[in-house]
Design an enzyme around this catalytic site. Sequence first.
Site, short mmCIF file in Angstrom:
data_model
loop_
_atom_site.label_atom_id
_atom_site.label_comp_id
_atom_site.label_asym_id
_atom_site.label_seq_id
_atom_site.Cartn_x
_atom_site.Cartn_y
_atom_site.Cartn_z
N LYS A 70 -13.97 -7.34 -6.82
CA LYS A 70 -14.52 -7.62 -5.48
C LYS A 70 -16.02 -7.65 -5.66
O LYS A 70 -16.60 -6.63 -6.04
CB LYS A 70 -14.14 -6.52 -4.49
CG LYS A 70 -12.64 -6.27 -4.35
CD LYS A 70 -12.36 -5.12 -3.41
CE LYS A 70 -10.86 -4.82 -3.39
NZ LYS A 70 -10.52 -3.67 -2.54
N LYS A 122 0.85 -1.19 0.00
CA LYS A 122 0.00 0.00 0.00
C LYS A 122 0.89 1.24 0.00
O LYS A 122 1.90 1.28 0.71
CB LYS A 122 -0.87 0.00 1.26
CG LYS A 122 -1.94 -1.06 1.25
CD LYS A 122 -3.04 -0.66 0.30
CE LYS A 122 -4.29 -1.47 0.54
NZ LYS A 122 -5.37 -1.04 -0.36
O1 OSB Z 1 -7.73 -1.18 -1.93
O2 OSB Z 1 -7.65 -3.29 -2.23
C1 OSB Z 1 -7.90 -2.33 -1.50
C2 OSB Z 1 -8.73 -3.49 2.05
C3 OSB Z 1 -9.83 -2.71 2.29
C4 OSB Z 1 -10.26 -1.83 1.33
C5 OSB Z 1 -9.59 -1.70 0.13
C6 OSB Z 1 -8.49 -2.50 -0.14
C7 OSB Z 1 -8.04 -3.39 0.85
C8 OSB Z 1 -6.86 -4.24 0.73
C9 OSB Z 1 -6.73 -5.44 1.65
O3 OSB Z 1 -5.96 -4.00 -0.04
C10 OSB Z 1 -7.11 -6.73 1.03
C11 OSB Z 1 -7.42 -7.80 2.06
O4 OSB Z 1 -6.49 -8.46 2.54
O5 OSB Z 1 -8.60 -7.99 2.40
MG MG Z 2 -7.18 -1.46 -3.96
#
Ligand code: OSB
Ligand code: MG
Length: 374
Positions: free
Chosen positions: A269, A169
Amino acid sequence: MKLSRLALLPVKLQLKQPFATSHGNTSSRPLTLIEAVAENGLHGYGELEAFAEPTYLAETQLTARWIIQTQIIPRLRGKNLRQPQDFSMLTADIQGNQAAKAAVEMAIWDIFAQQHQLSLAEYLGQFISVKPRTEIAVGISLGAQAEFAVQQQVIQQALADGYQRIKLKLRNATELMQAIKLLQKFPQAKFMLDANSCLSYQQLPQLQKLAALPNLLLVEQPLRTTDLVEHARLQQKLSLAICLDENILGLDDVKTAATLGSCRAINLKASRVGGFTVALQIIKYCQQQQLKLWCGGMLEGGIGRAASLALASLPVFDYPGDLSASERYYQTDLINERFILKNGQIKLPQQTGLGVSLQAEYIKRFADQPNLLV
Ligand code: OSB
Ligand code: MG
């Protein structure tokens, strides 16, 4: 299939470690569980994946619960569903509110899969004529770290654990530069970077530098959410693949992005796009368009992660998903089962439906919740 009961249960899970992104630090995860009971007696569960604040998604736990109660439930009352896709038809006139729809839809898919004596993965697969894998290759999304040495250690541990792909991130352009150095330390690993919209077109030179790294698969959501035009301008100049996440809230957004050339990959997702019915449409479209596709995560609880694993098990994805082991997420999770990482893979539950069971505590708490269908 007719529903006889629908109940909501707001819960809060504590992350083992805070998760830092460009939206801030998350240390607890509010979720709402959905319990649906069909007239045939089958129980289905869903999980509402909106967050407390409207920073990643426009929806929040509160707005999504309100939409479920005042908009979705009235449309379901007394209705007979022949297949899960009927849910999409019944709620098609509700604009947006994808997480709210996906939460209820999840419970309905769970019931239908059980009724067909199939795991959710097998059932989903039937709609696109594929058979699920029983072991699913997974990666890990690592929160941002200010300290280079700390992030290096965290990456080392994730690789030692066996994760097949690491996502870092980013919170700002400085961390983008740090990422270049980090990736150079692990030439054998596979990486993704997720900016959650914290970069701008100004970072084109740095991104071009990153494009030269052979261990970087893609950069996720570099620019402002909703700006598909600016993403297209950047992608045109960049040999590195852009992957969109927040920008994609349904099939139409994928079509727009593909037509503009805003990305070469999509992070899928189900909860962000309104559920599995739409997710399956996006899978088919990406295959036609030769857009790379992979399965993301939203720090789901055990119910939501079982649902995401079912989707990720379909042999249609190009990279390991953001679906880590149970151990990585919560102090105590929602379900009795644990998803364990072995050889970089997680085993798909074999039971029918979601294939996991809610802990007794939550079953008990559901018993005290009113039936919103009556
Ligand atoms: O941007 O992909 C994302 C988690 C919460 C909201 C957005 C994101 C994420 C993650 C974590 O990157 C992914 C996970 O392990 O659930
Ligand atoms: Mg993302």
